[in-house]
Design an enzyme around this catalytic site. Structure first.
Site, PDB file in Angstrom:
ATOM      1  N   ASP A   1      -5.659 -11.906  -8.595  1.00  8.35           N
ATOM      2  CA  ASP A   1      -4.334 -12.064  -9.199  1.00  8.35           C
ATOM      3  C   ASP A   1      -3.277 -11.382  -8.341  1.00  8.35           C
ATOM      4  O   ASP A   1      -2.089 -11.581  -8.555  1.00  8.35           O
ATOM      5  CB  ASP A   1      -4.335 -11.463 -10.610  1.00  8.35           C
TER       6      ASP A   1
ATOM      7  N   HIS B   1      -0.077 -13.189  -9.706  1.00  6.92           N
ATOM      8  CA  HIS B   1       0.237 -11.890 -10.303  1.00  6.92           C
ATOM      9  C   HIS B   1       0.641 -12.048 -11.773  1.00  6.92           C
ATOM     10  O   HIS B   1       1.720 -11.648 -12.204  1.00  6.92           O
ATOM     11  CB  HIS B   1       1.349 -11.191  -9.522  1.00  6.92           C
TER      12      HIS B   1
ATOM     13  N   CYS C   1      -7.312  -7.623 -10.452  1.00  6.15           N
ATOM     14  CA  CYS C   1      -6.018  -7.766 -11.133  1.00  6.15           C
ATOM     15  C   CYS C   1      -5.212  -6.479 -11.011  1.00  6.15           C
ATOM     16  O   CYS C   1      -4.284  -6.259 -11.790  1.00  6.15           O
ATOM     17  CB  CYS C   1      -6.229  -8.089 -12.618  1.00  6.15           C
TER      18      CYS C   1
ATOM     19  N   ASP D   1     -15.326   6.165 -10.620  1.00  7.00           N
ATOM     20  CA  ASP D   1     -13.987   6.734 -10.745  1.00  7.00           C
ATOM     21  C   ASP D   1     -14.121   8.239 -10.582  1.00  7.00           C
ATOM     22  O   ASP D   1     -14.732   8.903 -11.430  1.00  7.00           O
ATOM     23  CB  ASP D   1     -13.375   6.409 -12.111  1.00  7.00           C
TER      24      ASP D   1
ATOM     25  N   GLU E   1       2.890 -10.221  -1.051  1.00  6.78           N
ATOM     26  CA  GLU E   1       3.382 -11.064  -2.146  1.00  6.78           C
ATOM     27  C   GLU E   1       4.873 -11.294  -1.968  1.00  6.78           C
ATOM     28  O   GLU E   1       5.592 -10.401  -1.500  1.00  6.78           O
ATOM     29  CB  GLU E   1       3.100 -10.392  -3.499  1.00  6.78           C
TER      30      GLU E   1
END
Length: 528
Positions: free
Chosen positions: A258, A281, A232, A173, A263
């Protein structure tokens, strides 16, 4: 009588959200399932719009939202809101990044276990009447390395849960500081090292130009053979076709998604691939999370609409409801300083520096800067506010700086605005009398004490006897009444400035008359 504040809830949301709005005196309509055309036809009646993921807040919707001040997303992702269009129209966009953090983190851990022990396949096989005990050979997570791509709110929760499972945690990160990594107990690494070391990889980063396809075909090839991948966060972080090929080849032992690039995901190259698990999701889909985000979005929107507090905004600096009353007089001062500079300098603005000192230096400076820009950019736009002012300033290529001085000057608190122009830097400054009444104390190098209010006239002239009388006579003959008269000068016989507050507007013809008075160099009508 106070104006009625109205909010529309256009997606299905826990009823406690509407209850909070009503308890705080806000009118609320709950109308989930509106078509885009229906929403567009009514959105102009509302000050706030509370949504989840179903409502698409597009540019045409925002153009019809003539009274809209805030969009509140009950959840983290704001992919369904046109942020640039909202910003350009001065609409605050908020989300609730903490309300479903635990829920999403737990879902990632659940999918990791499902991959490790092949739970969906084992369940389907057993319920089909088979007893394939030898077919499903899993792996332990204890002692394995989990690689986090993103170590923010959700990633840090996954890290603590993984450490509790006796896993090793590596995190990539760019915003993770070494100190925060030590605090979390994770190993901060570069992406290539994470890909090489991790037995499990979980993604917890927003979808940006920098993160799109962060697990590309090339990066998937760099992973350890037998790696298991969980996403996710957001669709589009993984090249789905490349992931299928890696699963088919056996290089990736398992993947659980997920979220998908498109979508609802009614079709995907991954569907039916051995070792692949999918959920629709569900990251935020727990009863606790739904309640939490509904309550939070209602509280945040209410604070903004009623008190001016800004929490978890995507396109505006935060300003707590507690800070707002203390900052309000400073913001009024700052906006008027911006208006003064903008109206006098016009288009000749190249840069802006906002300086604070004394008591002002101890405050949150971002809202003060925003107020200066709102006043300054009001010269160019009739719909400018603190939300879109920085956007408009950036569009015009203005360099904006903030300066904080710890020193104590001649005033207990001071806000100054230095505007760079083609003729050099021009400075205006103001203070608060009694910590609440804004006053101008300096204008372009001349000390002057004035309240910036209503209709005013800015005049630059050569200091000479009799000028004030001539000015008063000219205004009287034009039928304009003087409310207050504020004077300042650099030196006797040198350049003098006058700020004259008058009743009513100043017609162009009067500006022309004043400009012809002996010794007058500049006349600018002002409005505050």
């Amino acid at each position: 009588m106070p104006m009625t504040v109205r909010v529309l809830i256009s997606d299905k949301m826990d009823p406690r959200a509407a209850a909070i709005f009503r308890d705080r005196g806000i009118e609320v309509d709950e109308r989930p399932g509106l078509t885009p055309e229906e929403l567009k036809s009514i959105i102009g009646d509302y000050d706030g719009l509370a949504i989840r993921s179903a409502t698409k807040v597009t540019k045409p919707i925002l153009e019809a939202a003539t009274n809209l001040k805030v969009v509140g997303r009950a959840g983290i992702g704001v992919d369904n809101v046109d942020i640039p269009a909202a910003t350009a129209r001065g609409v605050v966009v908020m989300n609730t990044p903490f309300g479903n953090s635990i829920t999403t983190a737990e879902h990632a851990i659940a999918l990791m276990f499902a991959l490790a022990r092949q739970l969906p396949e084992a369940d389907a096989s057993t319920q089909a009447g088979k007893w394939e005990k030898n077919r499903f050979m899993g792996v332990e997570v204890t002692g394995k390395t989990i690689g986090l791509i993103g170590a923010g709110n959700i990633g840090s929760i996954v890290a603590t849960r993984a450490l509790g499972l006796r896993m090793k945690v590596a995190a990539y990160d760019p915003f993770l500081t070494p100190e925060r990594a030590v605090e979390l107990g994770v190993d901060k690494v570069e992406l290539d090292e994470l890909l090489r070391r991790a037995d499990f990889i979980t993604l917890h980063t927003p979808l940006t130009d920098q993160t799109r396809n962060i697990l590309s075909r090339e990066n998937l090839a760099k992973t350890k053979k037998g790696v298991r991948i969980v996403n996710c966060a957001r669709g589009g972080l993984i090249d789905e076709q490349a992931l299928k090929e890696a699963l088919d080849s056996g290089h990736v032992a398992g993947a659980a998604l997920d979220v998908f690039e498109t979508e609802p995901a009614t079709a995907s190259p991954l569907f039916g691939t051995p070792g692949f698990i999918s959920t629709p999701h569900l990251g935020a889909s727990t009863s606790e999370a739904q309640v939490n985000v509904a309550i939070q979005v209602a509280e945040q929107m209410s604070d903004y609409l009623l008190l001016g507090g800004v929490t978890n905004a995507i396109n505006m600096p935060s300003l707590s409801a507690e800070e707002a009353p203390r900052l309000r007089p400073y913001m009024a001062l700052a906006e008027n300083l911006g208006k003064l500079a903008g109206q006098i300098l016009g288009e000749d603005v190249r840069s802006v520096a906002v300086e604070v000192e004394g008591a002002a230096a101890a405050l949150n400076q971002k809202p003060i800067t925003g107020a200066v820009l709102a006043g300054l950019m009001g010269t160019y736009s009739q719909t400018v506010n603190m939300v879109n002012a920085p956007f408009l300033a950036k569009e015009r290529g203005l360099d904006v700086k903030e300066v904080r001085h710890d020193r104590e000057g001649d005033y207990h608190t001071l806000v100054a605005v230095e505007v760079g122009t083609s003729h050099g830097v021009r400075r205006v400054a103001g203070t608060l009398f009694g910590n609440k009444a804004p006053r101008l104390v300096e204008m372009f190098g001349v000390e002057v004490e004035a309240e910036l209010t209503g209709s005013m006239i800015y005049i630059v002239n050569t200091d000479a006897p009799g000028f004030i009388g001539k000015l008063g006579t000219a205004l009287g003959e034009a039928g304009i009444n003087i409310a207050t008269f504020n004077l300042g000068r650099r030196a006797a016989g040198g350049e003098a400035v006058a700020l004259v507050a008058v009743d009513g507007d100043v017609p162009p013809a009067v500006v022309g008359t004043l400009s012809k008075l002996e010794g007058v160099r500049e006349v600018v009508p002002l409005r505050f």
